[in-house]
Design an enzyme around this catalytic site. Sequence first.
Site, short mmCIF file in Angstrom:
data_model
loop_
_atom_site.label_atom_id
_atom_site.label_comp_id
_atom_site.label_asym_id
_atom_site.label_seq_id
_atom_site.Cartn_x
_atom_site.Cartn_y
_atom_site.Cartn_z
N HIS A 329 50.50 33.38 37.64
CA HIS A 329 50.86 34.73 37.21
C HIS A 329 51.57 35.49 38.33
O HIS A 329 51.23 35.35 39.50
CB HIS A 329 49.67 35.50 36.65
CG HIS A 329 48.52 35.69 37.59
ND1 HIS A 329 48.44 36.76 38.44
CD2 HIS A 329 47.38 34.97 37.78
CE1 HIS A 329 47.29 36.70 39.11
NE2 HIS A 329 46.64 35.62 38.74
N ASP A 341 46.44 34.95 45.11
CA ASP A 341 46.23 35.24 43.69
C ASP A 341 47.36 36.10 43.18
O ASP A 341 47.28 37.32 43.23
CB ASP A 341 44.88 35.93 43.52
CG ASP A 341 44.50 36.12 42.07
OD1 ASP A 341 45.15 35.53 41.20
OD2 ASP A 341 43.54 36.88 41.80
N GLU A 375 48.27 38.96 33.96
CA GLU A 375 47.04 38.16 33.84
C GLU A 375 45.83 38.98 34.24
O GLU A 375 44.77 38.88 33.64
CB GLU A 375 47.16 36.91 34.74
CG GLU A 375 46.03 35.90 34.54
CD GLU A 375 44.79 36.15 35.39
OE1 GLU A 375 43.76 35.54 35.11
OE2 GLU A 375 44.85 36.98 36.33
N ASP A 401 45.67 28.79 39.46
CA ASP A 401 45.23 30.18 39.66
C ASP A 401 43.85 30.28 40.29
O ASP A 401 43.11 31.22 40.03
CB ASP A 401 45.28 30.95 38.33
CG ASP A 401 45.03 32.44 38.51
OD1 ASP A 401 45.22 32.94 39.64
OD2 ASP A 401 44.62 33.11 37.55
N HIS A 471 41.14 39.56 45.22
CA HIS A 471 41.25 40.94 44.74
C HIS A 471 40.94 41.96 45.84
O HIS A 471 40.34 43.00 45.57
CB HIS A 471 40.30 41.19 43.55
CG HIS A 471 40.62 40.36 42.34
ND1 HIS A 471 39.87 40.41 41.18
CD2 HIS A 471 41.60 39.46 42.10
CE1 HIS A 471 40.38 39.58 40.29
NE2 HIS A 471 41.43 38.98 40.83
ZN LIG Z 1 44.74 35.09 39.43
#
Ligand SMILES: [Zn+2]
Length: 516
Positions: A329, A341, A375, A401, A471
Amino acid sequence: MDTAKGCSIVEGATMFSKRSLIPQTQTFYDDERPRNRAYILSALGFLLVLALTIKLAFVLNAREGDISGELLNTNAYVANCRTGANQLIQSATSGSDALWNKLADFTDTIGPRLSGSVGLENGIDWVEARMKQDGLENVHREPVQIPAWRRGNEWAILTTPLRNKTLSILGLGLSVGTGGAAISGDVFVVSSFDELESNCSRANGKVVVFNAEWISYGTTVAYRSRGAAAAAKCGGIAALVRSVTPYSLYTPHTGMMSYRDGVKKIPTASVTVEDALMMSRMQSRGTPMSVQLYMEANGDSIPEVTSYNVMGEITGSQYPNEVIVMGGHIDSWDVGEGAMDDGGGLFVSWEAVRLMKVLNLRPKRTVRVVAFVNEEDGARGGQAYRDAHVNETTIIAIESDIGITSPKGLNVTGTDETMNILSKIGQLLTSIDTDTILPGDGGTDVDYLSKDGANIAGLNVDYSKYFYWHHTNADTMDKLDPKDLGKSAATMAVYSYCIADLDKALPRNPKDISML
Ligand SMILES: [Zn+2]
């Protein structure tokens, strides 16, 4: 040590003396018996040796047959692509530094790519232009309606006890804000949903802190997803959730949350593991705590905007409508640079197709790289891609991913025959140790394609440290190893190229898609 050594010497001596007696006894025995007895024994011995020889020959012959059968079987699947596969491995591994630099250029220049942000649209432009420069075919974008959630400014302060301590927070994706002003409330810490339920009345009017210990991402992420709704059910005014990570350097981790119909939407943010543990200790000591929380997040009215999936391919020479999809993504959270990510996943998929083009390897079926959008906070890109491509036959869709560290092979949801064929293809990748085919999930974006019968796969990697920086502001290029990028690109390239070039298409319609 000394005692044990002494014992073994004594035992050895005993055994030696026993063995030395046996030949002497036999010699004595033979001399004392009639000669015909010796002939009978010789004949029996001869027959025994003959039988063993015949048996051995039979076993060896059968084994040889098995081995040559196995080789023939494997050759049937990899004969077309063996030479190309070796070229792809060589090019991908020798070009790993260049690939790392390309991704670093992208993440450093474009930065984070939250859905609905200028950064995301800049990223889409960048990828589309470079795919064209790389000579990929049929490069284009397809529109997708996506949510444009914004966190805005946000802060939290522990105002009681004595000191004002700033808590490092990250509002959770799709959360509402605090209505234009800070809210204040006493703190109530729980370690689980069960503990909250048993003490529901104590949460009323409070800022509920979920201090759930890391078990696994799949298990512990429930507190990030459902914590706000659970707290609101008990009358909580806000939810602060311990970051979902096994390790922390005082780094809050964001991620998507969701509200429940009929339950009040309360603001929710992640706190660091360190602060969650501190508040838990304070509560255990009976220390009263209060928090002031300010969030500008727009979760109560999220605009929809148009964005895009971007893709390019090498079109199949014989069956262009049969497609091998690969991708990652392009969107990320608004912190860090989305390097792991999922910049890494997208770029290794892209590199796989680029190398086929550079090496002039055109398989029978189309191999396409897709940069899926949204995503992280909606998965609209995966759904839109599936809806826009129902007239094609997706043979397999492979996503990367969960990072690209130390790739091992693929996790696959496919038919038994699919697993068998992929294992044969994997034998071409033993030199870089990415030949492992295991049952498993693909990824959020590609899982939608299973509804139409596609086999689904995900790059299998060592993700033991992935959730350290997942994240967070720490998802940056320095977490990626160039060699891992090269090996991951080689792995994606060899599996996709060999699948695309099979004489007979990989069987579709896996029976068990329950894990997707
Ligand atoms: Zn991801």
